[in-house]
Design a protein around this motif. Structure first.
Motif, PDB file in Angstrom:
ATOM      1  N   ILE A 127       0.795  -1.076   0.077  1.00  0.00           N
ATOM      2  CA  ILE A 127      -0.130  -0.130  -0.020  1.00  0.00           C
ATOM      3  C   ILE A 127       1.068   1.110  -0.092  1.00  0.00           C
ATOM      4  CG2 ILE A 127      -1.822  -1.160   1.367  1.00  0.00           C
ATOM      5  CD1 ILE A 127      -1.049   0.493   3.660  1.00  0.00           C
ATOM      6  N   ASN A 128       0.341   2.434  -0.364  1.00  0.00           N
ATOM      7  CA  ASN A 128       1.140   3.627  -0.333  1.00  0.00           C
ATOM      8  C   ASN A 128       1.666   4.091   0.862  1.00  0.00           C
ATOM      9  OD1 ASN A 128       1.861   6.269  -1.631  1.00  0.00           O
ATOM     10  ND2 ASN A 128       0.381   7.003  -0.168  1.00  0.00           N
ATOM     11  N   ASP A 129       0.780   3.623   2.135  1.00  0.00           N
ATOM     12  CA  ASP A 129       1.185   4.195   3.300  1.00  0.00           C
ATOM     13  C   ASP A 129       1.947   3.058   4.179  1.00  0.00           C
ATOM     14  OD1 ASP A 129       0.260   7.045   3.585  1.00  0.00           O
ATOM     15  OD2 ASP A 129      -1.486   6.239   2.847  1.00  0.00           O
ATOM     16  N   SER A 130       2.864   2.479   3.588  1.00  0.00           N
ATOM     17  CA  SER A 130       3.802   1.671   4.128  1.00  0.00           C
ATOM     18  C   SER A 130       5.223   2.446   3.958  1.00  0.00           C
ATOM     19  CB  SER A 130       4.036   0.294   3.677  1.00  0.00           C
ATOM     20  OG  SER A 130       5.012  -0.438   4.142  1.00  0.00           O
ATOM     21  N   TYR A 131       5.716   2.845   4.970  1.00  0.00           N
ATOM     22  CA  TYR A 131       6.910   3.949   4.728  1.00  0.00           C
ATOM     23  C   TYR A 131       8.268   3.288   4.829  1.00  0.00           C
ATOM     24  CZ  TYR A 131       2.628   6.588   6.307  1.00  0.00           C
ATOM     25  OH  TYR A 131       1.579   7.122   5.951  1.00  0.00           O
ATOM     26  N   SER A 132       8.657   2.111   5.481  1.00  0.00           N
ATOM     27  CA  SER A 132      10.063   2.003   5.742  1.00  0.00           C
ATOM     28  C   SER A 132      10.691   1.167   4.690  1.00  0.00           C
ATOM     29  CB  SER A 132       9.995   0.922   7.084  1.00  0.00           C
ATOM     30  OG  SER A 132       9.217  -0.251   6.692  1.00  0.00           O
ATOM     31  N   CYS A 133      11.944   1.328   4.369  1.00  0.00           N
ATOM     32  CA  CYS A 133      12.662   0.584   3.287  1.00  0.00           C
ATOM     33  C   CYS A 133      12.079   0.686   1.963  1.00  0.00           C
ATOM     34  CB  CYS A 133      12.970  -0.746   3.825  1.00  0.00           C
ATOM     35  SG  CYS A 133      14.340  -1.598   2.736  1.00  0.00           S
ATOM     36  N   ARG A 134      11.625   1.807   1.550  1.00  0.00           N
ATOM     37  CA  ARG A 134      11.066   1.945   0.245  1.00  0.00           C
ATOM     38  C   ARG A 134      11.691   3.212  -0.580  1.00  0.00           C
ATOM     39  NH1 ARG A 134       4.722   1.389   0.578  1.00  0.00           N
ATOM     40  NH2 ARG A 134       4.970   1.254  -1.965  1.00  0.00           N
ATOM     41  N   ILE A 135      11.942   3.386  -1.661  1.00  0.00           N
ATOM     42  CA  ILE A 135      12.487   4.473  -2.279  1.00  0.00           C
ATOM     43  C   ILE A 135      11.184   5.481  -2.395  1.00  0.00           C
ATOM     44  CG2 ILE A 135      13.162   5.270  -4.644  1.00  0.00           C
ATOM     45  CD1 ILE A 135      14.354   2.546  -5.062  1.00  0.00           C
ATOM     46  N   GLY A 136      11.622   6.725  -2.221  1.00  0.00           N
ATOM     47  CA  GLY A 136      10.517   7.638  -2.129  1.00  0.00           C
ATOM     48  C   GLY A 136       9.488   7.802  -0.894  1.00  0.00           C
ATOM     49  N   LYS A 137       9.854   7.141   0.194  1.00  0.00           N
ATOM     50  CA  LYS A 137       8.957   6.897   1.366  1.00  0.00           C
ATOM     51  C   LYS A 137       9.797   7.514   2.288  1.00  0.00           C
ATOM     52  CE  LYS A 137       5.551   5.162  -1.143  1.00  0.00           C
ATOM     53  NZ  LYS A 137       4.341   5.633  -1.185  1.00  0.00           N
ATOM     54  N   GLY A 138      10.052   6.512   3.607  1.00  0.00           N
ATOM     55  CA  GLY A 138      10.829   6.927   4.695  1.00  0.00           C
ATOM     56  C   GLY A 138      10.206   7.758   5.632  1.00  0.00           C
TER      57      GLY A 138
END
Length: 412
Positions: A127-138
């Motif tokens: 999903i979009n709102d999983s933030y860890s260890c992802r390019i463009g998230k964090g």
């Protein structure tokens, strides 16, 4: 291996080179294509793995004859003789006490190899709102999203809404390896038609990584007393059979997202919760009804226990009106403003005090000291610049940092 390859061979993307060999019925060229691909990807993985690790002993030893070492690693992988080497086990006290099993450098190369192959496949499922260890998230993206959720749910602070923040007790130590491998295996098979790599070979590596128990084969660094005060739920030495992943490995970071992905979709689709965000095992739900959030807590607790064998941390259940704010990913999110957390500030002060003691005890800074000091201080300054901390940053740098450091550094 041949039987497994023939199964994958039937489903290769036809616009890929291997797919062309499939159409032409040239299985030998199909094999050769994957072997050449693996060699190339091992070199890519090596260069990825050595970033920020070139000064470690393991990395330097590997680099002395890296071409030979990579080809040897390649031969071990394709022959099925690859074995995971002992990890280095130690306790890291910054920012909190954590147990670390650091993989041997050659195993890190394999981690990057596997990650580079499969991360794009799993990225499509998150999903979009999983933030860890992802390019463009964090972390900063996650903080902004939760702030946006609060603004949206409260209609820009004009209506009541409430924040529910939950945490998993000993998340990494309680991941069920059998469940994890089944999810990884099923997902990769589901996307088989879009995969252009040797799936059976990579699945073999994934199985080795997931089921490897580092507590059975490790080198202790430091003192056993370092474990004093560490809760059993945060140590692999106290995990059950086939449970737990070592913190710090690149694959563990990816697999932690994969393991929780089922829950993410359950919250969004089955429970229909609009304002939900997660970073590893730390997740937040924003909703206008406080009673609903109280009810949903028990629903979530039961789902996690029954499906993922995980337990909510009983002392880390936070439910408050948005006006009280919420601490998330090193920030305190309040109406109209976001603060850096007291814990982050405290860790920065302790870091500076530690370096002040060091420079006053010794005969100056070594090259390695200068690099480490610069990197760690800039890391904290980089975090803090996202918030209104100009005065705080100036105070720390010009008042707290020992003046002897200005013989080596400049502020710009």
């Amino acid at each position: 291996m041949r039987e497994a390859l023939e199964t994958v061979y039937l489903y290769l993307p036809e616009n890929s080179p291997a797919g062309f060999f499939k159409i032409m019925g040239q299985l030998d060229l199909f094999d050769e294509y994957y072997k050449q691909q693996l060699k190339k990807e091992l070199f890519v993985a090596y260069y990825d793995a050595r970033k920020n690790k070139r000064n470690t002993i393991n990395a330097l030893n590997f680099e002395l004859n890296y071409e030979h070492n990579l080809f040897q690693l390649y031969e071990e992988i394709i022959s099925g003789n690859y074995k995971i080497k002992p990890s280095i086990c130690f306790i890291n006290f910054s920012p909190v006490q954590r147990e670390i099993f650091a993989a041997d450098f050659r195993d890190r190369v394999v981690h990057h190899l596997v990650y580079n192959y499969i991360a794009p496949v799993f990225e499509k499922t998150f999903i979009n709102d999983s933030y860890s260890c992802r390019i463009g998230k964090g972390t900063h993206y996650g903080i902004k999203r939760i702030d946006h959720f609060i603004r949206s749910c409260s209609e820009n602070y004009h209506k009541d809404c409430y924040i529910l923040k939950l945490d998993i007790k000993g998340y990494f130590m309680n991941i069920e390896r059998t469940i994890l491998f089944q999810v990884v295996n099923d997902t990769l098979l589901k996307y088989n038609k879009k995969i252009d790599f040797d799936l059976p070979l990579i699945l073999d590596l994934i199985k080795l990584i997931i089921y490897n128990d580092p507590t059975k084969n490790y080198i202790l660094k430091g003192n056993k007393k370092d474990w004093n005060g560490l809760p059993p739920s945060k140590s692999l030495f106290h995990s059950g059979e086939n449970k737990g992943l070592p913190i710090g490995n690149l694959t563990s970071q990816l697999f932690s997202n994969v393991y929780f992905n089922q829950f993410d979709h359950y919250v969004k689709k089955e429970l229909g919760i609009k304002y939900y965000g997660r970073y590893v095992d730390d997740f937040v739900i924003v909703h206008p009804d406080k009673t609903y959030l109280k009810m949903i807590t028990s629903v979530i607790k039961n789902y996690l226990k029954e499906n993922l064998m995980l337990e909510l941390h009983p002392k880390k259940i936070y439910l408050q009106h948005y006006s009280k704010g919420v601490q998330f990913l090193g920030a305190i999110i309040k109406p109209y403003r976001i603060y850096v957390s007291s814990r982050t500030k405290g860790n920065f002060y302790r870091l500076i005090n530690k370096w002040n003691e060091k420079i006053n005890k010794g005969n100056g800074l070594t090259k390695e000291d200068k690099v480490e000091f610069q990197c760690t201080v800039n890391s904290y300054l980089g975090i803090m610049k996202h918030y209104k901390t100009g005065n705080l940053r100036r105070k720390i740098i010009f008042e707290k940092v020992d003046k002897k450091f200005w013989d080596y550094f400049e502020v710009c």
